[in-house]
Design a protein around this motif. Structure first.
Motif, mmCIF file in Angstrom:
data_model
loop_
_atom_site.group_PDB
_atom_site.id
_atom_site.type_symbol
_atom_site.label_atom_id
_atom_site.label_comp_id
_atom_site.label_asym_id
_atom_site.label_seq_id
_atom_site.Cartn_x
_atom_site.Cartn_y
_atom_site.Cartn_z
ATOM 1 N N ASP A 62 -30.136 -117.279 29.482
ATOM 2 C CA ASP A 62 -31.142 -116.412 30.096
ATOM 3 C C ASP A 62 -30.409 -115.239 30.744
ATOM 4 O O ASP A 62 -29.961 -115.331 31.882
ATOM 5 C CB ASP A 62 -31.953 -117.200 31.127
ATOM 6 N N ALA A 64 -31.507 -112.398 31.746
ATOM 7 C CA ALA A 64 -32.229 -111.756 32.851
ATOM 8 C C ALA A 64 -31.878 -112.424 34.181
ATOM 9 O O ALA A 64 -31.826 -111.774 35.223
ATOM 10 C CB ALA A 64 -33.728 -111.826 32.606
ATOM 11 N N ALA A 65 -31.628 -113.730 34.167
ATOM 12 C CA ALA A 65 -31.274 -114.429 35.402
ATOM 13 C C ALA A 65 -29.879 -114.041 35.874
ATOM 14 O O ALA A 65 -29.569 -114.164 37.061
ATOM 15 C CB ALA A 65 -31.349 -115.933 35.193
ATOM 16 N N ASP A 67 -28.652 -111.004 35.784
ATOM 17 C CA ASP A 67 -28.647 -109.577 36.085
ATOM 18 C C ASP A 67 -28.167 -109.362 37.525
ATOM 19 O O ASP A 67 -28.754 -109.893 38.466
ATOM 20 C CB ASP A 67 -30.057 -109.011 35.915
ATOM 21 N N ARG A 69 -28.520 -106.943 39.418
ATOM 22 C CA ARG A 69 -29.491 -106.233 40.258
ATOM 23 C C ARG A 69 -30.437 -107.206 40.947
ATOM 24 O O ARG A 69 -31.083 -106.852 41.925
ATOM 25 C CB ARG A 69 -30.273 -105.237 39.417
ATOM 26 N N LYS A 70 -30.526 -108.423 40.435
ATOM 27 C CA LYS A 70 -31.372 -109.440 41.059
ATOM 28 C C LYS A 70 -30.622 -110.271 42.084
ATOM 29 O O LYS A 70 -31.167 -111.202 42.641
ATOM 30 C CB LYS A 70 -31.950 -110.370 39.984
ATOM 31 N N TYR A 71 -29.363 -109.965 42.334
ATOM 32 C CA TYR A 71 -28.541 -110.701 43.294
ATOM 33 C C TYR A 71 -29.007 -110.380 44.710
ATOM 34 O O TYR A 71 -28.985 -109.236 45.144
ATOM 35 C CB TYR A 71 -27.079 -110.306 43.117
ATOM 36 N N ASP A 72 -29.451 -111.386 45.403
ATOM 37 C CA ASP A 72 -29.901 -111.225 46.776
ATOM 38 C C ASP A 72 -29.195 -112.271 47.633
ATOM 39 O O ASP A 72 -29.536 -113.453 47.586
ATOM 40 C CB ASP A 72 -31.422 -111.407 46.870
ATOM 41 N N ARG A 75 -31.391 -114.630 49.762
ATOM 42 C CA ARG A 75 -32.090 -115.693 49.045
ATOM 43 C C ARG A 75 -31.139 -116.828 48.684
ATOM 44 O O ARG A 75 -31.476 -117.999 48.795
ATOM 45 C CB ARG A 75 -32.720 -115.137 47.768
#
Length: 122
Positions: A62, A64-65, A67, A69-72, A75
């Motif tokens: 996956d 997209a997981a 990516d 840019r989705k690193y927070d 969270r």
């Protein structure tokens, strides 16, 4: 694309057309088209070789997981702190001291004892 907006690109193309001239412009345009086709062919070949080398496992990833840019970080820390650890089994202490085999079995069940703490050690 290289920090050039549409208007600047048009001006650059017009200047290039004037500098190159109408006689040589078709030859350069044809050469540019050949380079673009060759670049696409090289990228297509490289992609097929990578797919062939990595095998079927790559299709299951996956992307997209992964990516960045989705690193927070907030969270990730929150999820790590809220993970439920398996509950510990608490055994009540017995009223009389254990000796012999019972003590050895109880010690093996508890696991290794913690190392003594020396507050004067450096």
């Amino acid at each position: 694309m290289f920090g050039i907006n549409g208007g600047e690109l048009l001006v650059l193309l017009a200047v290039a057309a004037l500098v190159i001239g109408p006689e040589r412009l078709p030859g350069y345009a044809e050469q540019l088209g050949q380079w673009v086709r060759r670049g696409r062919e090289l990228l297509r070949d490289a992609k097929s070789r990578v797919d062939e080398e990595l095998g079927e496992e790559v299709g299951d990833v996956d992307w997209a997981a992964l990516d960045p840019r989705k690193y927070d970080p907030r969270r990730i820390v929150r999820d790590a702190l809220l993970d439920d650890d398996p509950p510990r089994r608490v055994t009540p202490p017995s009223s009389r001291p254990m000796t012999g085999a019972a003590a050895a079995a109880h010690a093996a069940e508890r696991g290794p004892a913690a190392a003594p703490y020396d507050d004067e050690a450096t």
